[in-house]
Write a protein that holds these residues in place. Sequence first.
Motif, mmCIF file in Angstrom:
data_model
loop_
_atom_site.group_PDB
_atom_site.id
_atom_site.type_symbol
_atom_site.label_atom_id
_atom_site.label_comp_id
_atom_site.label_asym_id
_atom_site.label_seq_id
_atom_site.Cartn_x
_atom_site.Cartn_y
_atom_site.Cartn_z
ATOM 1 N N VAL A 172 -12.754 -32.290 3.023
ATOM 2 C CA VAL A 172 -11.465 -31.816 3.530
ATOM 3 C C VAL A 172 -10.995 -30.608 2.727
ATOM 4 O O VAL A 172 -10.577 -29.592 3.284
ATOM 5 C CB VAL A 172 -10.413 -32.950 3.470
ATOM 6 C CG1 VAL A 172 -9.028 -32.438 3.832
ATOM 7 C CG2 VAL A 172 -10.826 -34.100 4.365
ATOM 8 N N LEU A 173 -11.054 -30.711 1.412
ATOM 9 C CA LEU A 173 -10.685 -29.629 0.496
ATOM 10 C C LEU A 173 -11.641 -29.729 -0.690
ATOM 11 O O LEU A 173 -11.609 -30.722 -1.415
ATOM 12 C CB LEU A 173 -9.230 -29.777 0.035
ATOM 13 C CG LEU A 173 -8.642 -28.632 -0.771
ATOM 14 C CD1 LEU A 173 -8.565 -27.347 0.053
ATOM 15 C CD2 LEU A 173 -7.245 -28.998 -1.278
ATOM 16 N N PRO A 174 -12.510 -28.737 -0.897
ATOM 17 C CA PRO A 174 -13.593 -28.866 -1.885
ATOM 18 C C PRO A 174 -13.150 -28.653 -3.332
ATOM 19 O O PRO A 174 -13.647 -27.775 -4.036
ATOM 20 C CB PRO A 174 -14.587 -27.795 -1.441
ATOM 21 C CG PRO A 174 -13.738 -26.730 -0.835
ATOM 22 C CD PRO A 174 -12.610 -27.478 -0.158
ATOM 23 N N VAL A 175 -12.193 -29.482 -3.779
ATOM 24 C CA VAL A 175 -11.661 -29.364 -5.135
ATOM 25 C C VAL A 175 -11.562 -30.738 -5.789
ATOM 26 O O VAL A 175 -11.518 -31.760 -5.107
ATOM 27 C CB VAL A 175 -10.266 -28.696 -5.154
ATOM 28 C CG1 VAL A 175 -10.310 -27.301 -4.578
ATOM 29 C CG2 VAL A 175 -9.238 -29.552 -4.437
ATOM 30 N N THR A 176 -11.497 -30.730 -7.104
ATOM 31 C CA THR A 176 -11.182 -31.914 -7.892
ATOM 32 C C THR A 176 -10.172 -31.509 -8.948
ATOM 33 O O THR A 176 -10.024 -30.324 -9.261
ATOM 34 C CB THR A 176 -12.433 -32.508 -8.578
ATOM 35 O OG1 THR A 176 -13.003 -31.518 -9.435
ATOM 36 C CG2 THR A 176 -13.464 -32.964 -7.555
ATOM 37 N N ASN A 177 -9.471 -32.485 -9.484
ATOM 38 C CA ASN A 177 -8.525 -32.267 -10.578
ATOM 39 C C ASN A 177 -7.579 -31.105 -10.266
ATOM 40 O O ASN A 177 -7.404 -30.195 -11.049
ATOM 41 C CB ASN A 177 -9.280 -32.029 -11.892
ATOM 42 C CG ASN A 177 -8.386 -32.200 -13.101
ATOM 43 O OD1 ASN A 177 -7.344 -32.840 -13.032
ATOM 44 N ND2 ASN A 177 -8.785 -31.598 -14.202
ATOM 45 N N TYR A 178 -6.936 -31.177 -9.108
ATOM 46 C CA TYR A 178 -6.084 -30.112 -8.590
ATOM 47 C C TYR A 178 -4.632 -30.344 -8.971
ATOM 48 O O TYR A 178 -4.109 -31.451 -8.804
ATOM 49 C CB TYR A 178 -6.229 -30.088 -7.069
ATOM 50 C CG TYR A 178 -5.268 -29.202 -6.325
ATOM 51 C CD1 TYR A 178 -5.660 -27.949 -5.888
ATOM 52 C CD2 TYR A 178 -3.978 -29.633 -6.023
ATOM 53 C CE1 TYR A 178 -4.787 -27.146 -5.165
ATOM 54 C CE2 TYR A 178 -3.100 -28.832 -5.319
ATOM 55 C CZ TYR A 178 -3.507 -27.589 -4.886
ATOM 56 O OH TYR A 178 -2.647 -26.793 -4.186
ATOM 57 N N SER A 179 -3.974 -29.308 -9.460
ATOM 58 C CA SER A 179 -2.534 -29.338 -9.680
ATOM 59 C C SER A 179 -1.955 -28.032 -9.161
ATOM 60 O O SER A 179 -2.638 -27.010 -9.122
ATOM 61 C CB SER A 179 -2.198 -29.539 -11.157
ATOM 62 O OG SER A 179 -2.782 -28.537 -11.947
ATOM 63 N N SER A 180 -0.674 -28.081 -8.762
ATOM 64 C CA SER A 180 -0.095 -26.920 -8.101
ATOM 65 C C SER A 180 1.389 -26.796 -8.404
ATOM 66 O O SER A 180 2.085 -27.794 -8.593
ATOM 67 C CB SER A 180 -0.303 -27.062 -6.588
ATOM 68 O OG SER A 180 0.095 -25.905 -5.916
ATOM 69 N N TRP A 181 1.850 -25.559 -8.421
ATOM 70 C CA TRP A 181 3.248 -25.221 -8.644
ATOM 71 C C TRP A 181 3.721 -24.354 -7.495
ATOM 72 O O TRP A 181 3.019 -23.432 -7.078
ATOM 73 C CB TRP A 181 3.435 -24.430 -9.935
ATOM 74 C CG TRP A 181 2.981 -25.128 -11.167
ATOM 75 C CD1 TRP A 181 3.751 -25.809 -12.064
ATOM 76 C CD2 TRP A 181 1.644 -25.207 -11.677
ATOM 77 N NE1 TRP A 181 2.975 -26.313 -13.084
ATOM 78 C CE2 TRP A 181 1.669 -25.954 -12.869
ATOM 79 C CE3 TRP A 181 0.403 -24.733 -11.231
ATOM 80 C CZ2 TRP A 181 0.539 -26.229 -13.619
ATOM 81 C CZ3 TRP A 181 -0.736 -25.009 -11.978
ATOM 82 C CH2 TRP A 181 -0.651 -25.744 -13.152
ATOM 83 N N VAL A 182 4.930 -24.622 -7.019
ATOM 84 C CA VAL A 182 5.576 -23.800 -6.006
ATOM 85 C C VAL A 182 6.939 -23.424 -6.563
ATOM 86 O O VAL A 182 7.666 -24.282 -7.072
ATOM 87 C CB VAL A 182 5.746 -24.559 -4.670
ATOM 88 C CG1 VAL A 182 6.495 -23.704 -3.656
ATOM 89 C CG2 VAL A 182 4.395 -24.997 -4.122
ATOM 90 N N SER A 183 7.266 -22.123 -6.471
ATOM 91 C CA SER A 183 8.578 -21.691 -6.951
ATOM 92 C C SER A 183 9.122 -20.565 -6.078
ATOM 93 O O SER A 183 8.361 -19.820 -5.461
ATOM 94 C CB SER A 183 8.501 -21.223 -8.408
ATOM 95 O OG SER A 183 7.704 -20.068 -8.521
ATOM 96 N N ASP B 13 -5.861 -37.818 -4.420
ATOM 97 C CA ASP B 13 -7.108 -38.173 -3.757
ATOM 98 C C ASP B 13 -7.312 -37.275 -2.551
ATOM 99 O O ASP B 13 -6.384 -37.077 -1.760
ATOM 100 C CB ASP B 13 -7.065 -39.646 -3.308
ATOM 101 C CG ASP B 13 -8.366 -40.096 -2.673
ATOM 102 O OD1 ASP B 13 -9.442 -39.798 -3.220
ATOM 103 O OD2 ASP B 13 -8.300 -40.744 -1.611
ATOM 104 N N VAL B 14 -8.520 -36.727 -2.447
ATOM 105 C CA VAL B 14 -8.905 -35.952 -1.269
ATOM 106 C C VAL B 14 -10.429 -35.980 -1.167
ATOM 107 O O VAL B 14 -11.126 -35.924 -2.182
ATOM 108 C CB VAL B 14 -8.386 -34.496 -1.324
ATOM 109 C CG1 VAL B 14 -9.015 -33.706 -2.464
ATOM 110 C CG2 VAL B 14 -8.611 -33.781 0.005
ATOM 111 N N ASP B 15 -10.919 -36.105 0.033
ATOM 112 C CA ASP B 15 -12.353 -36.011 0.277
ATOM 113 C C ASP B 15 -12.734 -34.538 0.125
ATOM 114 O O ASP B 15 -12.077 -33.666 0.713
ATOM 115 C CB ASP B 15 -12.655 -36.511 1.693
ATOM 116 C CG ASP B 15 -14.132 -36.545 2.019
ATOM 117 O OD1 ASP B 15 -14.905 -35.730 1.460
ATOM 118 O OD2 ASP B 15 -14.517 -37.377 2.855
ATOM 119 N N VAL B 16 -13.776 -34.256 -0.639
ATOM 120 C CA VAL B 16 -14.162 -32.861 -0.860
ATOM 121 C C VAL B 16 -14.615 -32.180 0.429
ATOM 122 O O VAL B 16 -14.691 -30.955 0.482
ATOM 123 C CB VAL B 16 -15.231 -32.705 -1.972
ATOM 124 C CG1 VAL B 16 -14.643 -33.087 -3.320
ATOM 125 C CG2 VAL B 16 -16.488 -33.477 -1.649
#
Length: 176
Positions: free
Chosen positions: A108-119, A103-106
């Motif tokens: 704050v960050l203008p995205v939806t359906n966000y996924s992320s990887w850090v390596s 959940d994020v207010d757009v």
Amino acid sequence: MKRLLIVTTAFFIVLSSLAYAHGPTRKKVVITRDIAAPPDAVWALIGNFQDMSWHPAVAGIEGEGGNAPGATRTLTLGNGGKIHEKLEKYDGEKHSLFYRIEDVDVAVLPVTNYSSWVSVKEAPGGSTVTWKGAFYRGYPNNDPPPELSDQAAVDAVTGVYESGLDNVKKLAEGGS
């Protein structure tokens, strides 16, 4: 025959109108940083899902579940905005984690359906950190306002990754 021609024409008209009604497409951002520090040292800095003190935009964090899949965290940004995230995969040995924004207010960050990887991977002279994300813009319909457009989403995520990885590099290489 005339009826078949009418049906076929109608089919292609409907099909072509669907192409114009297409909504947003999934966007991706991939940012890497080469860091003159061993992977274990870099992972020790960024590999704890419950700690993002290394990111300059994060003023505070509350979470539960440690580094186990299903763990959650709420990031409070310096501007007061909040981002609620959930850890999906974690591999400390391979120095990688995968999470989603729940959940994020757009605003704050203008995205939806966000996924992320850090390596973190071993590289000549130290490590390479990769932070990559996939997401949709903040406005799901056609003709978004500029602040919720594809470009706004890409720019915002790029800024988050760039500032975070720049600071990781500084911290890992001994900068203050």
